[in-house]
Design a protein around this motif. Structure first.
Motif, PDB file in Angstrom:
ATOM      1  N   GLU A  54       0.810  -1.221   0.000  1.00  0.00           N
ATOM      2  CA  GLU A  54       0.000   0.000   0.000  1.00  0.00           C
ATOM      3  C   GLU A  54       0.845   1.275   0.000  1.00  0.00           C
ATOM      4  N   ASP A  55       1.930   1.303   0.788  1.00  0.00           N
ATOM      5  CA  ASP A  55       2.752   2.520   0.838  1.00  0.00           C
ATOM      6  C   ASP A  55       3.411   2.804  -0.502  1.00  0.00           C
ATOM      7  N   LEU A  56       3.880   1.760  -1.184  1.00  0.00           N
ATOM      8  CA  LEU A  56       4.498   1.943  -2.497  1.00  0.00           C
ATOM      9  C   LEU A  56       3.453   2.293  -3.550  1.00  0.00           C
ATOM     10  N   ARG A  57       2.261   1.734  -3.424  1.00  0.00           N
ATOM     11  CA  ARG A  57       1.191   2.030  -4.383  1.00  0.00           C
ATOM     12  C   ARG A  57       0.846   3.518  -4.357  1.00  0.00           C
ATOM     13  N   GLU A  58       0.682   4.080  -3.147  1.00  0.00           N
ATOM     14  CA  GLU A  58       0.343   5.502  -3.027  1.00  0.00           C
ATOM     15  C   GLU A  58       1.428   6.374  -3.651  1.00  0.00           C
ATOM     16  N   ARG A  59       2.685   6.055  -3.365  1.00  0.00           N
ATOM     17  CA  ARG A  59       3.801   6.824  -3.910  1.00  0.00           C
ATOM     18  C   ARG A  59       3.818   6.745  -5.438  1.00  0.00           C
ATOM     19  N   ALA A  60       3.623   5.537  -5.972  1.00  0.00           N
ATOM     20  CA  ALA A  60       3.665   5.347  -7.422  1.00  0.00           C
ATOM     21  C   ALA A  60       2.477   6.013  -8.106  1.00  0.00           C
ATOM     22  N   LEU A  61       1.288   5.921  -7.510  1.00  0.00           N
ATOM     23  CA  LEU A  61       0.116   6.564  -8.110  1.00  0.00           C
ATOM     24  C   LEU A  61       0.310   8.074  -8.191  1.00  0.00           C
ATOM     25  N   GLU A  62       0.949   8.639  -7.190  1.00  0.00           N
ATOM     26  CA  GLU A  62       1.207  10.080  -7.190  1.00  0.00           C
ATOM     27  C   GLU A  62       2.234  10.449  -8.251  1.00  0.00           C
ATOM     28  N   ARG A  63       3.323   9.690  -8.325  1.00  0.00           N
ATOM     29  CA  ARG A  63       4.400  10.011  -9.263  1.00  0.00           C
ATOM     30  C   ARG A  63       4.044   9.721 -10.716  1.00  0.00           C
ATOM     31  N   LEU A  64       3.233   8.704 -10.946  1.00  0.00           N
ATOM     32  CA  LEU A  64       2.876   8.324 -12.318  1.00  0.00           C
ATOM     33  C   LEU A  64       1.510   8.853 -12.737  1.00  0.00           C
ATOM     34  N   ALA A  65       0.972   9.807 -12.002  1.00  0.00           N
ATOM     35  CA  ALA A  65      -0.385  10.292 -12.259  1.00  0.00           C
ATOM     36  C   ALA A  65      -0.586  10.720 -13.713  1.00  0.00           C
ATOM     37  N   GLY A  66       0.408  11.330 -14.330  1.00  0.00           N
ATOM     38  CA  GLY A  66       0.282  11.785 -15.710  1.00  0.00           C
ATOM     39  C   GLY A  66       0.293  10.668 -16.736  1.00  0.00           C
ATOM     40  N   ARG A  67       0.780   9.497 -16.368  1.00  0.00           N
ATOM     41  CA  ARG A  67       0.876   8.374 -17.303  1.00  0.00           C
ATOM     42  C   ARG A  67      -0.225   7.339 -17.115  1.00  0.00           C
ATOM     43  N   LEU A  68      -0.967   7.429 -16.041  1.00  0.00           N
ATOM     44  CA  LEU A  68      -1.980   6.418 -15.741  1.00  0.00           C
ATOM     45  C   LEU A  68      -3.323   6.746 -16.389  1.00  0.00           C
ATOM     46  N   VAL A  69      -3.998   5.719 -16.854  1.00  0.00           N
ATOM     47  CA  VAL A  69      -5.359   5.842 -17.364  1.00  0.00           C
ATOM     48  C   VAL A  69      -6.219   4.925 -16.506  1.00  0.00           C
ATOM     49  N   GLU A  70      -7.032   5.525 -15.653  1.00  0.00           N
ATOM     50  CA  GLU A  70      -7.875   4.785 -14.715  1.00  0.00           C
ATOM     51  C   GLU A  70      -7.065   3.803 -13.867  1.00  0.00           C
ATOM     52  N   GLY A  71      -5.896   4.249 -13.421  1.00  0.00           N
ATOM     53  CA  GLY A  71      -5.049   3.441 -12.551  1.00  0.00           C
ATOM     54  C   GLY A  71      -4.198   2.418 -13.263  1.00  0.00           C
ATOM     55  N   THR A  72      -4.211   2.402 -14.588  1.00  0.00           N
ATOM     56  CA  THR A  72      -3.447   1.408 -15.357  1.00  0.00           C
ATOM     57  C   THR A  72      -2.281   2.074 -16.058  1.00  0.00           C
ATOM     58  N   LEU A  73      -1.104   1.490 -15.905  1.00  0.00           N
ATOM     59  CA  LEU A  73       0.107   1.962 -16.573  1.00  0.00           C
ATOM     60  C   LEU A  73       0.335   1.104 -17.812  1.00  0.00           C
ATOM     61  N   THR A  74       0.499   1.741 -18.969  1.00  0.00           N
ATOM     62  CA  THR A  74       0.710   1.022 -20.224  1.00  0.00           C
ATOM     63  C   THR A  74       1.981   1.523 -20.881  1.00  0.00           C
ATOM     64  N   VAL A  75       2.820   0.578 -21.298  1.00  0.00           N
ATOM     65  CA  VAL A  75       4.027   0.914 -22.057  1.00  0.00           C
ATOM     66  C   VAL A  75       3.974   0.168 -23.386  1.00  0.00           C
ATOM     67  N   ALA A  76       4.579   0.756 -24.395  1.00  0.00           N
ATOM     68  CA  ALA A  76       4.594   0.137 -25.723  1.00  0.00           C
ATOM     69  C   ALA A  76       6.027   0.004 -26.189  1.00  0.00           C
ATOM     70  N   ALA A  77       6.286  -1.038 -26.978  1.00  0.00           N
ATOM     71  CA  ALA A  77       7.606  -1.247 -27.558  1.00  0.00           C
ATOM     72  C   ALA A  77       7.427  -1.710 -28.997  1.00  0.00           C
ATOM     73  N   SER A  78       8.081  -1.016 -29.910  1.00  0.00           N
ATOM     74  CA  SER A  78       8.013  -1.406 -31.314  1.00  0.00           C
ATOM     75  C   SER A  78       9.335  -1.164 -32.028  1.00  0.00           C
ATOM     76  N   GLU A  79      10.420  -1.033 -31.255  1.00  0.00           N
ATOM     77  CA  GLU A  79      11.700  -0.710 -31.877  1.00  0.00           C
ATOM     78  C   GLU A  79      12.382  -1.903 -32.543  1.00  0.00           C
ATOM     79  N   HIS A  80      11.981  -3.115 -32.198  1.00  0.00           N
ATOM     80  CA  HIS A  80      12.583  -4.314 -32.791  1.00  0.00           C
ATOM     81  C   HIS A  80      11.623  -4.934 -33.800  1.00  0.00           C
ATOM     82  N   ARG A  81      12.185  -5.706 -34.738  1.00  0.00           N
ATOM     83  CA  ARG A  81      11.332  -6.366 -35.726  1.00  0.00           C
ATOM     84  C   ARG A  81      10.711  -7.635 -35.165  1.00  0.00           C
TER      85      ARG A  81
END
Length: 141
Positions: A54-81
């Motif tokens: 819980e303590d890490l979740r609160e910290r991460a939700l605050e720091r990643l607020a701009g990247r989260l969509v409804e609490g979900t963090l999504t990353v994409a990778a397409s640099e390799h074939r």
């Protein structure tokens, strides 16, 4: 995902909590470019994950607020074939973002006063610069 994602000593995300989505990658790729889904989107529901303390979740939700969509963090990778390499790149990207978000805040800087010597050197430099500029001025008689 094949295995669990180890973020740090306290957080290990089970593969069941990670969701992968594949799509066609942009850019060059030869004959197989139109049939290969090599782009990878890796999503992790940070807000509702039972594997994050819980303590890490609160910290991460605050720091990643701009990247989260409804609490979900999504990353994409397409640099390799290859899809497999993109899967590994997305997992590493997600791991590094979560590790940075979970990291404790750096210690606050304790303000200090400038030393007497540094103040003297600063003023002496200002005086020298002033003299140089004063000597450059034209003297109209």
């Amino acid at each position: 995902m094949d295995g669990d994602l180890v973020v740090n000593r306290r957080v290990r995300i089970p593969a069941a909590e990670l969701h992968e989505r594949f799509s066609r990658s942009s850019g060059p790729g030869g004959q197989g470019v139109n049939t290969t889904d090599s782009r990878v989107e890796l999503s992790f529901d940070l807000a509702r994950s039972p594997s994050v303390p819980e303590d890490l979740r609160e910290r991460a939700l605050e720091r990643l607020a701009g990247r989260l969509v409804e609490g979900t963090l999504t990353v994409a990778a397409s640099e390799h074939r290859a899809q497999l390499r993109n899967r590994a790149a997305a997992a590493e990207r997600l791991r590094s973002q979560l590790a940075a978000a979970f990291a404790p805040a750096p210690a606050q800087r304790r303000p200090t006063r400038p030393t007497r010597g540094s103040q003297r050197r600063r003023l002496e430099t200002k005086r020298q610069r002033s003299d140089v500029k004063r000597l450059r001025r034209s003297t109209d008689d």
